[in-house]
Design a protein around this motif. Structure first.
Motif, short mmCIF file in Angstrom:
data_model
loop_
_atom_site.label_atom_id
_atom_site.label_comp_id
_atom_site.label_asym_id
_atom_site.label_seq_id
_atom_site.Cartn_x
_atom_site.Cartn_y
_atom_site.Cartn_z
N UNK A 159 0.80 -1.23 0.00
CA UNK A 159 0.00 0.00 0.00
C UNK A 159 0.82 1.26 0.00
N UNK A 160 0.14 2.35 0.42
CA UNK A 160 0.83 3.64 0.42
C UNK A 160 0.52 4.39 1.72
N UNK A 161 1.56 4.95 2.30
CA UNK A 161 1.36 5.75 3.50
C UNK A 161 1.79 7.17 3.18
N UNK A 162 0.90 8.10 3.46
CA UNK A 162 1.22 9.51 3.21
C UNK A 162 1.44 10.22 4.52
N UNK A 163 2.59 10.87 4.64
CA UNK A 163 2.84 11.64 5.86
C UNK A 163 2.93 13.11 5.47
N UNK A 164 2.06 13.91 6.04
CA UNK A 164 2.08 15.33 5.70
C UNK A 164 2.22 16.18 6.95
N UNK A 165 2.86 17.34 6.80
CA UNK A 165 2.91 18.27 7.93
C UNK A 165 2.66 19.67 7.41
N UNK A 166 1.99 20.47 8.20
CA UNK A 166 1.75 21.86 7.86
C UNK A 166 1.42 22.65 9.12
N UNK A 167 1.33 23.94 8.97
CA UNK A 167 1.04 24.76 10.16
C UNK A 167 0.13 25.90 9.79
N UNK A 168 -0.68 26.34 10.74
CA UNK A 168 -1.35 27.63 10.58
C UNK A 168 -0.99 28.47 11.80
N UNK A 169 -1.73 29.53 12.05
CA UNK A 169 -1.32 30.41 13.15
C UNK A 169 -1.46 29.78 14.52
N UNK A 184 -1.66 26.27 15.25
CA UNK A 184 -1.15 24.94 15.56
C UNK A 184 -0.31 24.35 14.44
N UNK A 185 0.39 23.25 14.79
CA UNK A 185 1.09 22.43 13.81
C UNK A 185 0.26 21.18 13.59
N UNK A 186 0.31 20.66 12.38
CA UNK A 186 -0.47 19.46 12.10
C UNK A 186 0.41 18.41 11.44
N UNK A 187 0.20 17.17 11.84
CA UNK A 187 0.86 16.06 11.15
C UNK A 187 -0.22 15.04 10.86
N UNK A 188 -0.32 14.63 9.59
CA UNK A 188 -1.29 13.58 9.31
C UNK A 188 -0.57 12.36 8.76
N UNK A 189 -1.04 11.20 9.21
CA UNK A 189 -0.50 9.93 8.72
C UNK A 189 -1.69 9.18 8.13
N UNK A 190 -1.62 9.00 6.83
CA UNK A 190 -2.78 8.43 6.14
C UNK A 190 -2.37 7.15 5.42
N UNK A 191 -3.22 6.13 5.54
CA UNK A 191 -2.89 4.89 4.82
C UNK A 191 -4.07 4.46 3.96
N UNK A 192 -3.80 3.58 3.00
CA UNK A 192 -4.92 3.04 2.23
C UNK A 192 -5.10 1.57 2.59
N UNK A 193 -5.03 1.31 3.91
CA UNK A 193 -5.17 -0.06 4.41
C UNK A 193 -6.62 -0.44 4.64
N UNK A 194 -6.82 -1.38 5.55
CA UNK A 194 -8.14 -2.01 5.71
C UNK A 194 -9.21 -1.08 6.29
#
Ligand SMILES: Nc1ncnc2c1ncn2[C@@H]1O[C@H](COP(=O)(O)OP(=O)(O)OP(=O)(O)O)[C@@H](O)[C@H]1O
Ligand SMILES: [Mg+2]
Length: 433
Positions: A341-351, A353-363
């Motif tokens: 599969x594929x795992x997407x790790x993204x990070x970004x920020x706004x005024x 907070x900081x955000x980190x998302x870990x997304x998979x296309x698993x079950x």
């Protein structure tokens, strides 16, 4: 003799007989000796309580005009409360408090009568003493609870620590395996370099001998010719022109391998570093990168990892704890894969907070399971595979950082965990320190 706590509240007080006159009772109750009592007990000849005469009732009577003249000689039974609060000495303190407070009338004008198992009068208890005893008991219980809470917190910290050690153990095995690949080919390359550079040394040797003969004034023709021939042959064997390319390539590969080894070692060091200061200013993208290095071995056969890391302001946090959270999420994502599969790790920020998302296309996670995934020890994995602590510990870590962790998932399509960490929250870290 009962061991009930009520015994300690018992005040022995001579009871009145029902025939005693009200005037006499008033003289008795309204004295310094009896000032601790709101009332006096009236007990029959069989020893059973008949009622209570309260101070306030007597005062009411004697404050009336001609009160004493009208009432003074009448028997006390005429003004007693024939239904006083009666509690058996056998009763536990809490049960007694429940019975008494249930019937209590305000303002409090009477004490309560304590009787033995046979219903015979044994003494009086005062409501204030009872409430005070209850208060002491509650305070003591609070102390016990507070102590239990401290112990619970300690064992929770230990749990976090041991989970971390377990995941470290797993990782160390993975990283050792990961180190083996570059180590293997660095070793091969160095061996090859040794073999390839052998003829170069021979060539250097032949050429220096030739130079010797050429510069010697008494050199004989024949030996010079041999030296020339040897040098030419050595040159042919060594073939330095074509070797240059090969060597260059080999050096590049070797350096690349060493770089990979270095990267793993740094990753391991960063990952496992103990947080000296909880409020270290950290670039969260560094955490993501070092965790990815460490997690690579566990993931590489299950999924490709795509990263999209935005510019982030530095943030005060405990980096090794954040790494632990990221590792949990990445491992969960990899373990959720049915094929590759594929795992997407993204990070970004706004005024804010900081955000980190870990997304998979698993079950994906069905809704009824989603409700429980943050519970300690909840796991759907086979025995020995998962402890079910990963997400509950992650939740606690993020909570201690003043942030939140949320999940969105659809069965068959995949799962996305989103962490947000508020900016400018260094103080909230103290709690977890
Ligand atoms: N990305 C995901 N995709 C599908 N299910 C997930 C995912 N992440 C977590 N889960 C579900 O949540 C459960 C709890 O996860 P958690 O990380 O707390 O424990 P675990 O992975 O089972 O065990 P441990 O992390 O202790 O090895 C998992 O057993 C799994 O059912
Ligand atoms: Mg897990």
């Amino acid at each position: 003799m009962s061991s009930s706590a009520l015994v300690r509240l018992l005040k022995s007080l001579d009871p009145l007989s029902p025939e005693v006159s009200i005037g006499d009772v008033a003289d008795r109750l309204l004295t310094a000796e009896h000032k601790a009592f709101l009332s006096l007990p009236v007990v029959g000849s069989d020893g059973r309580p008949l009622g209570l005469v309260s101070r306030s009732r007597l005062q009411d009577i004697f404050m009336q005009r001609f009160g004493r003249d009208l009432w003074g000689r009448r028997p006390v039974a005429d003004v007693m409360n024939p239904e006083p609060l009666i509690v058996s000495l056998e009763t536990g303190l809490e049960e007694a408090a429940r019975q008494i407070t249930g019937k209590l009338q305000y303002p409090i004008t009477e004490d309560f009568v304590l009787v033995d198992r046979d219903g015979r009068y044994r003494g009086l208890g005062t409501v204030l003493d009872l409430l005070k005893a209850m208060e002491d008991r509650i305070a003591q219980r609070n102390r016990v609870l507070r102590k239990a809470l401290v112990e619970l917190k300690e064992s929770q910290t230990q749990l976090v620590q041991s989970e971390k050690m377990a995941s470290l153990g797993q990782m160390v095995a993975g990283v050792a395996h990961e180190l083996n690949t570059p180590l293997g080919y660095v070793k091969n390359n160095v061996q090859l370099l040794r073999e390839l550079t052998g003829p170069l040394f021979e060539l250097a040797e032949a050429q220096s001998r030739l130079a010797e003969y050429l510069s010697a004034p008494d050199a004989d023709e024949e030996r010079l010719a041999t030296a020339l021939e040897n040098a030419a042959r050595a040159r042919e064997r060594a073939s330095p022109e074509s070797l240059a390319d090969d060597l260059g390539q080999l050096f590049d590969d070797t350096l690349y391998g060493l770089g990979q080894i270095g990267e793993l070692v740094v990753g391991l060091k960063d990952f496992a570093r103990l947080d000296r200061a909880m409020s270290e200013e950290v670039d969260l993208n560094d955490c993501i990168r070092s965790t990815l290095v460490i997690a690579r071995n566990g993931i590489k056969d299950k999924a490709e990892v795509v990263t999209q890391l935005g510019d982030l302001p530095r943030i005060a946090c405990a980096p090794s704890q954040i790494n632990q959270v990221l590792l949990n999420l990445l491992n969960n994502a990899a373990q959720a894969m049915e094929g590759f599969g594929r795992i997407q790790v993204r990070s970004w920020a706004d005024r804010q907070a900081l955000y980190v998302s870990v997304q998979d296309n698993g079950c994906g996670i069905p809704p009824e399971v989603q409700k429980r995934i943050f519970d300690p020890f909840f796991t759907t994995k086979p025995v020995g595979k998962g402890t079910g602590l990963g997400l509950s510990i992650s939740f606690k870590i993020i909570q201690d950082h003043g942030g939140s962790i949320r999940v969105a998932s659809e069965v068959g399509r995949g799962t996305r965990f989103l962490i947000s960490l508020p900016l400018g929250q260094a103080t909230t870290l103290q709690r977890s320190a």
